[in-house]
Design a protein around this motif. Sequence first.
Motif, PDB file in Angstrom:
ATOM      1  N   UNK A  81      43.016  49.165  38.056  1.00 44.58           N
ATOM      2  CA  UNK A  81      41.624  48.139  38.790  1.00 44.58           C
ATOM      3  C   UNK A  81      41.127  48.264  39.777  1.00 44.58           C
ATOM      4  N   UNK A  82      40.266  46.819  39.622  1.00 42.46           N
ATOM      5  CA  UNK A  82      39.409  46.954  40.610  1.00 42.46           C
ATOM      6  C   UNK A  82      39.842  45.629  41.694  1.00 42.46           C
ATOM      7  N   UNK A  83      39.307  45.751  42.599  1.00 41.31           N
ATOM      8  CA  UNK A  83      40.071  44.296  43.858  1.00 41.31           C
ATOM      9  C   UNK A  83      41.751  43.794  43.574  1.00 41.31           C
ATOM     10  N   UNK A  84      42.895  44.732  43.798  1.00 35.76           N
ATOM     11  CA  UNK A  84      43.948  44.876  43.366  1.00 35.76           C
ATOM     12  C   UNK A  84      44.281  44.225  44.587  1.00 35.76           C
ATOM     13  N   UNK A  85      43.880  44.078  45.774  1.00 27.94           N
ATOM     14  CA  UNK A  85      45.154  43.664  47.315  1.00 27.94           C
ATOM     15  C   UNK A  85      44.627  42.082  47.520  1.00 27.94           C
TER      16      UNK A  85
END
Length: 580
Positions: A81-85
């Motif tokens: 997944x993207x930009x998880x943090x």
Amino acid sequence: MENWENTYKKWSSFKHLDESLKIELHNKKDNKAALEDAFYKELAFGTGGIRGLLGPGTNRMNIYTVRKAVNGLANYLLANRVNVKDRGVVIAYDSRYMSPEFAIESAKVLGSYGIKAHIFESLRPTPLLSFAVRYLSTAAGIMITASHNPPEYNGFKVYNENGGQITPDEADKIINTIKQTEDELTVPYLEKVDLEEKDLLSWLGIEIDNAYLSRLKQITKMSSEVQEQEKDLQIVFTPLHGTSYHLVTKGLEQLNFTNVSIVEEQAKPDPEFSTVQSPNPEEHQAFKMAIELGDNTNADILLGTDPDADRLGVAVKNKAGEYQVLTGNQLGSLLLDYILTHSDRKIYQNSRMIKTVVTTELGRAIADANQVETIDTLTGFKFIGDKINQFDSTGETFVFGFEESYGYLISSFVRDKDAVQSAMMATEMAYFWKQQGKTLFDALDVLYEKHGYYLEGMSSLTLKGKEGSDRIASTMNKILTNPLTEIAGINVEKIENYLSSERIIVADNTRETIDLPKENMMKFILEQDGWVCLRPSGTEPKLKCYYGVRGNSHQDSKQILQSLKETMDQMLDEMVNQPR
């Protein structure tokens, strides 16, 4: 997995073991059978998460097995997944033992990867967690719940970024990352104080509730004028010691349903579920106190939600004047009919109703009569949620989804079954029919007279242990390889093998592809609009058999259903007990 005794020794000698778990282990040190059961395997991560008995051990729900599951989820999210943090993960929990603690433990493991956790400050329903994933645009959601299991259980369900339960493909990938965690006792985590210091933990309050309630009010089919009217509908509601009290009562208040009597003994969260044998609205004993209050208040409708508020049960008076709980198929059919007959058909271009393959065919008949296409999915609401996700790109319109096990969804701002939405729609539906001088059972008779006397049933064969599992597998294999051509004297028209994704038209032996994920399940479509479906349970040591018929009268349907059941019960008993 290594020898269970070695795993037990590893746990019992771990110097940082949680004190309460250490005491439990010490108390069981002379009970070899109990220790073996706690350590002989790892708690299985199914298609939605993990669920099991609370206590120490790899085959139990505890902070270490939860940490291991979250560790796998964190690694899966970072890789897929993207930009998880930045997006983070939203976490909710129900009223069970250890639910708040497991929510915090989840955040502590996520935080060790720099992933922010958004945790509700107090217990919340499962559908609100689904809504929150979408509202906050998080990378995933975690719901700490064991649904309506007994008090000694808890669980951990994972939701994807669409707000639905994870799909089988997503589950397989998460399972693979979980397996890469070799030692559940040494999973990395941050302390709560460090999470807050690093801004990796935020607490969610009523903002999400209010946003949900705003969307909830929009699902009504009542006109603005009717919404504002005082309504002479007497309602009894019980949350069965669970999470739905606030949202259901506020939702009813928004629609000006003011005559609501609460089963006070069941209104407060209670991890023991002390007033019921099982906190499951599918089991009619759960309505005992609601029925008593209903008798005292002459209630028109009784509402009961399970502990995490994704399932709804409804009881109304039958022709004998006694409260009777509607089946999931009956309530789902009534809701579908009410929604479709109170909707502007111009709005619902390309509209779709979704049900599972073991849910009543009355739903299809109602949808057909309203020019709405029916889509069938495998059992489990995760498949309905996944199909709704596909509509986001296909332009199809979701109008209703339901399954026979008391799960319904009216509006797709949630992507899982939602007892709060369902309670609102069931209440206004009961009000509509009361204005016509009818109960919901009277309304059901209207549907039967129009579409046919549909009736469904289910029976199951329980076979515990490895021997039982082997016999269930052997029986299913016999049926898959030697499919039935008639049942109870009724010819089979179509054979649907979901393991091979193949439908056979018996008359000419032509074959069609079933466009659904593979599952160990067989369905027989019979003459006279009947069907029988066999599948092993995914969560219990059971072989389940579902039935559906459409007779010329209630009595006719009952007789056909009983004949199918008796025939299948005898056949399965003979198969299971054959020497191998």
